[in-house]
Design a protein around this motif. Structure first.
Motif, PDB file in Angstrom:
ATOM      1  N   LEU A 147       0.845  -1.240   0.091  1.00  0.00           N
ATOM      2  CA  LEU A 147      -0.123  -0.261  -0.077  1.00  0.00           C
ATOM      3  C   LEU A 147       0.863   1.308  -0.022  1.00  0.00           C
ATOM      4  N   ALA A 148       1.946   1.470   0.763  1.00  0.00           N
ATOM      5  CA  ALA A 148       2.828   2.438   0.740  1.00  0.00           C
ATOM      6  C   ALA A 148       3.616   2.648  -0.685  1.00  0.00           C
ATOM      7  N   VAL A 149       3.934   1.432  -1.340  1.00  0.00           N
ATOM      8  CA  VAL A 149       4.420   1.740  -2.549  1.00  0.00           C
ATOM      9  C   VAL A 149       3.319   1.982  -3.245  1.00  0.00           C
ATOM     10  N   THR A 150       1.850   1.600  -3.540  1.00  0.00           N
ATOM     11  CA  THR A 150       1.106   2.201  -4.226  1.00  0.00           C
ATOM     12  C   THR A 150       0.902   3.663  -4.128  1.00  0.00           C
ATOM     13  N   VAL A 151       0.667   3.990  -2.984  1.00  0.00           N
ATOM     14  CA  VAL A 151       0.420   5.688  -2.600  1.00  0.00           C
ATOM     15  C   VAL A 151       1.545   6.377  -3.107  1.00  0.00           C
ATOM     16  N   GLY A 152       2.804   5.828  -2.815  1.00  0.00           N
ATOM     17  CA  GLY A 152       3.920   6.521  -3.171  1.00  0.00           C
ATOM     18  C   GLY A 152       4.112   6.706  -4.851  1.00  0.00           C
ATOM     19  N   ALA A 153       3.461   5.819  -5.408  1.00  0.00           N
ATOM     20  CA  ALA A 153       3.247   5.961  -7.111  1.00  0.00           C
ATOM     21  C   ALA A 153       2.456   7.011  -7.763  1.00  0.00           C
ATOM     22  N   GLY A 154       1.789   7.568  -6.531  1.00  0.00           N
ATOM     23  CA  GLY A 154       0.924   8.753  -7.028  1.00  0.00           C
ATOM     24  C   GLY A 154      -0.421   8.482  -7.039  1.00  0.00           C
ATOM     25  N   LEU A 155      -1.134   7.236  -6.806  1.00  0.00           N
ATOM     26  CA  LEU A 155      -2.451   7.145  -6.461  1.00  0.00           C
ATOM     27  C   LEU A 155      -3.042   7.628  -5.241  1.00  0.00           C
ATOM     28  N   ALA A 156      -4.330   8.018  -5.584  1.00  0.00           N
ATOM     29  CA  ALA A 156      -5.138   8.399  -4.180  1.00  0.00           C
ATOM     30  C   ALA A 156      -5.249   7.185  -3.270  1.00  0.00           C
ATOM     31  N   PHE A 157      -5.478   7.567  -1.916  1.00  0.00           N
ATOM     32  CA  PHE A 157      -5.517   6.674  -0.796  1.00  0.00           C
ATOM     33  C   PHE A 157      -6.389   5.716  -1.322  1.00  0.00           C
ATOM     34  N   ARG A 158      -7.531   5.988  -1.398  1.00  0.00           N
ATOM     35  CA  ARG A 158      -8.898   5.157  -1.527  1.00  0.00           C
ATOM     36  C   ARG A 158      -8.465   4.444  -3.018  1.00  0.00           C
ATOM     37  N   GLN A 159      -8.171   4.661  -3.963  1.00  0.00           N
ATOM     38  CA  GLN A 159      -7.834   4.183  -5.356  1.00  0.00           C
ATOM     39  C   GLN A 159      -6.727   3.003  -4.881  1.00  0.00           C
ATOM     40  N   ALA A 160      -5.755   3.379  -4.152  1.00  0.00           N
ATOM     41  CA  ALA A 160      -4.562   2.468  -3.983  1.00  0.00           C
ATOM     42  C   ALA A 160      -4.932   1.620  -3.240  1.00  0.00           C
ATOM     43  N   LEU A 161      -6.042   1.626  -1.957  1.00  0.00           N
ATOM     44  CA  LEU A 161      -6.326   0.543  -1.246  1.00  0.00           C
ATOM     45  C   LEU A 161      -7.368  -0.568  -1.921  1.00  0.00           C
ATOM     46  N   ALA A 162      -7.972   0.291  -2.759  1.00  0.00           N
ATOM     47  CA  ALA A 162      -8.809  -0.796  -3.752  1.00  0.00           C
ATOM     48  C   ALA A 162      -7.892  -1.635  -4.509  1.00  0.00           C
ATOM     49  N   ARG A 163      -6.863  -0.847  -5.121  1.00  0.00           N
ATOM     50  CA  ARG A 163      -6.160  -1.790  -6.231  1.00  0.00           C
ATOM     51  C   ARG A 163      -5.208  -2.816  -5.154  1.00  0.00           C
ATOM     52  N   VAL A 164      -4.648  -2.474  -4.059  1.00  0.00           N
ATOM     53  CA  VAL A 164      -3.796  -3.545  -3.266  1.00  0.00           C
ATOM     54  C   VAL A 164      -4.935  -4.740  -2.903  1.00  0.00           C
ATOM     55  N   ALA A 165      -6.107  -4.201  -2.578  1.00  0.00           N
ATOM     56  CA  ALA A 165      -6.956  -5.252  -1.830  1.00  0.00           C
ATOM     57  C   ALA A 165      -7.394  -6.358  -2.898  1.00  0.00           C
ATOM     58  N   ASP A 166      -7.481  -5.598  -4.237  1.00  0.00           N
ATOM     59  CA  ASP A 166      -7.870  -6.649  -5.394  1.00  0.00           C
ATOM     60  C   ASP A 166      -6.593  -7.722  -5.872  1.00  0.00           C
ATOM     61  N   SER A 167      -5.481  -6.927  -5.515  1.00  0.00           N
ATOM     62  CA  SER A 167      -4.125  -7.858  -5.882  1.00  0.00           C
ATOM     63  C   SER A 167      -3.779  -8.841  -4.975  1.00  0.00           C
ATOM     64  N   MET A 168      -4.171  -8.627  -3.518  1.00  0.00           N
ATOM     65  CA  MET A 168      -3.655  -9.557  -2.546  1.00  0.00           C
ATOM     66  C   MET A 168      -5.014  -9.638  -1.826  1.00  0.00           C
ATOM     67  N   PRO A 169      -5.698 -11.129  -2.592  1.00  0.00           N
ATOM     68  CA  PRO A 169      -6.747 -11.648  -1.892  1.00  0.00           C
ATOM     69  C   PRO A 169      -6.373 -12.005  -0.657  1.00  0.00           C
ATOM     70  N   GLY A 170      -7.496 -12.222   0.344  1.00  0.00           N
ATOM     71  CA  GLY A 170      -7.697 -12.709   1.550  1.00  0.00           C
ATOM     72  C   GLY A 170      -8.381 -12.233   2.697  1.00  0.00           C
ATOM     73  N   VAL A 171      -8.208 -12.494   3.912  1.00  0.00           N
ATOM     74  CA  VAL A 171      -8.971 -11.874   5.025  1.00  0.00           C
ATOM     75  C   VAL A 171      -9.151 -10.604   5.023  1.00  0.00           C
ATOM     76  N   LEU A 172      -7.713  -9.785   5.350  1.00  0.00           N
ATOM     77  CA  LEU A 172      -7.432  -8.509   5.411  1.00  0.00           C
ATOM     78  C   LEU A 172      -8.045  -7.713   4.354  1.00  0.00           C
ATOM     79  N   ALA A 173      -7.912  -8.237   3.091  1.00  0.00           N
ATOM     80  CA  ALA A 173      -8.280  -7.631   1.842  1.00  0.00           C
ATOM     81  C   ALA A 173      -9.936  -7.575   1.796  1.00  0.00           C
TER      82      ALA A 173
END
Length: 302
Positions: free
Chosen positions: A164-190
């Motif tokens: 999530l930190a890398v995705t936010v550092g790439a320039g995405l907004a927090f909500r978009q980055a959170l959605a992107r990481v949750a989709d790419s790392m499926p699991g209980v936390l996602a």
């Protein structure tokens, strides 16, 4: 020739019979459950409501179905809210709802309570107590599912925060980055973060959605992450640095968590080792002393 059974022998035979029944039911559950391996990414047809549900839960839910409304009225709104919180914390296993929980509890009381009364009247009070303990089977399964879910969150959180930190550092907004990481790392936390994102899409503020996420989960590391995230939002601190700092703290917490679990396992391993090795050791020592003493037992055994 008639065989006289002592009360202790009868109790042992009863416990052995109950163990055989439990093993048979569990084997039937393993034989009839569906495969959990995903074959492809193609959406499968919706499963029936009873798929994946333990066979004893199916039986008690069927027995208690006519009495579910009575149990719900007895629980009241506060009791139903507490039950819903426990179900959410366990990840809603098998699509469990408050009504189905009430039906299961009613069925467990009727089934296992009735069997316990019959065994008690038949002169087997200890076996009746063992059967009556099955009335808490649904609560135990919820507690076990909640523990497994929180342990899984503890393991997934550091890696999730790093990505999530890398995705936010790439320039995405927090909500978009959170959605992107949750989709790419499926699991209980996602799945928990995806639920929070859906709540925000429906109009819930980010603070309220994350507060609900913290209430659904008892994991301390996740609670600290949400608190630090809200404090960073209030103070205007850089989000990327905050995520990296939280991730480092979470990894230290994870290492301490594993150490605590290892310390808790040491006494259990000692007890199991003593329970399995001590009887055999005593038998070897006692047998050696008996054979070395030269005692003649022919007068006793004829």
């Amino acid at each position: 020739m008639s065989i006289l059974l002592t009360p202790l022998t009868s109790l042992l035979l009863g416990l052995l019979g109950a163990l055989c029944v439990a093993l048979f039911v569990w084997g039937l559950h393993l034989a009839t459950r569906g495969s959990e391996v995903a074959g492809s990414f193609v959406a499968a047809p919706p499963k029936r409501k009873s798929d994946g549900t333990f066979v004893l839960h199916r039986i008690t839910e069927l027995i208690g179905r006519p009495f579910g409304s009575i149990v719900l009225d007895w629980l009241g709104e506060d009791g139903q809210a507490r039950v819903q919180a426990r179900i959410d914390a366990a990840g809603r296993p098998d699509g469990l709802t408050v009504r189905r929980y009430a039906q299961r509890k009613a069925g467990e009381v009727l089934l296992y309570g009735g069997l316990a009364v019959l065994l008690f009247l038949n002169g087997s009070p200890m076996l009746a107590v063992v059967v009556l303990a099955f009335a808490s089977l649904t609560d135990l399964s919820l507690y076990s599912a909640q523990r497994r879910r929180q342990d899984e969150i503890q393991r997934q959180l550091p890696d999730f925060l790093d990505v999530l930190a890398v995705t936010v550092g790439a320039g995405l907004a927090f909500r978009q980055a959170l959605a992107r990481v949750a989709d790419s790392m499926p699991g209980v936390l996602a799945s928990e973060f995806q639920l929070a994102l859906r709540q925000m899409e429906l109009g819930t503020s980010r603070r309220e959605a994350f507060a609900a996420l913290r209430e659904r989960n008892s994991n301390e590391a996740l609670g600290k992450f949400i608190t630090a995230l809200q404090q960073s939002e209030d103070l205007g601190a850089p989000l990327v640095q905050t995520l990296h700092a939280i991730s480092a703290d979470m990894r230290r917490e994870d290492a301490q968590f594993l150490r605590r679990r290892a310390q808790k396992l040491n006494p259990q391993v000692t007890v199991v080792t003593a329970a399995t090795m001590l009887p055999g050791l005593l038998l070897i020592i006692g047998g050696g002393l008996f054979l070395g003493s030269g005692i003649d037992l022919s007068a006793i055994f004829g």
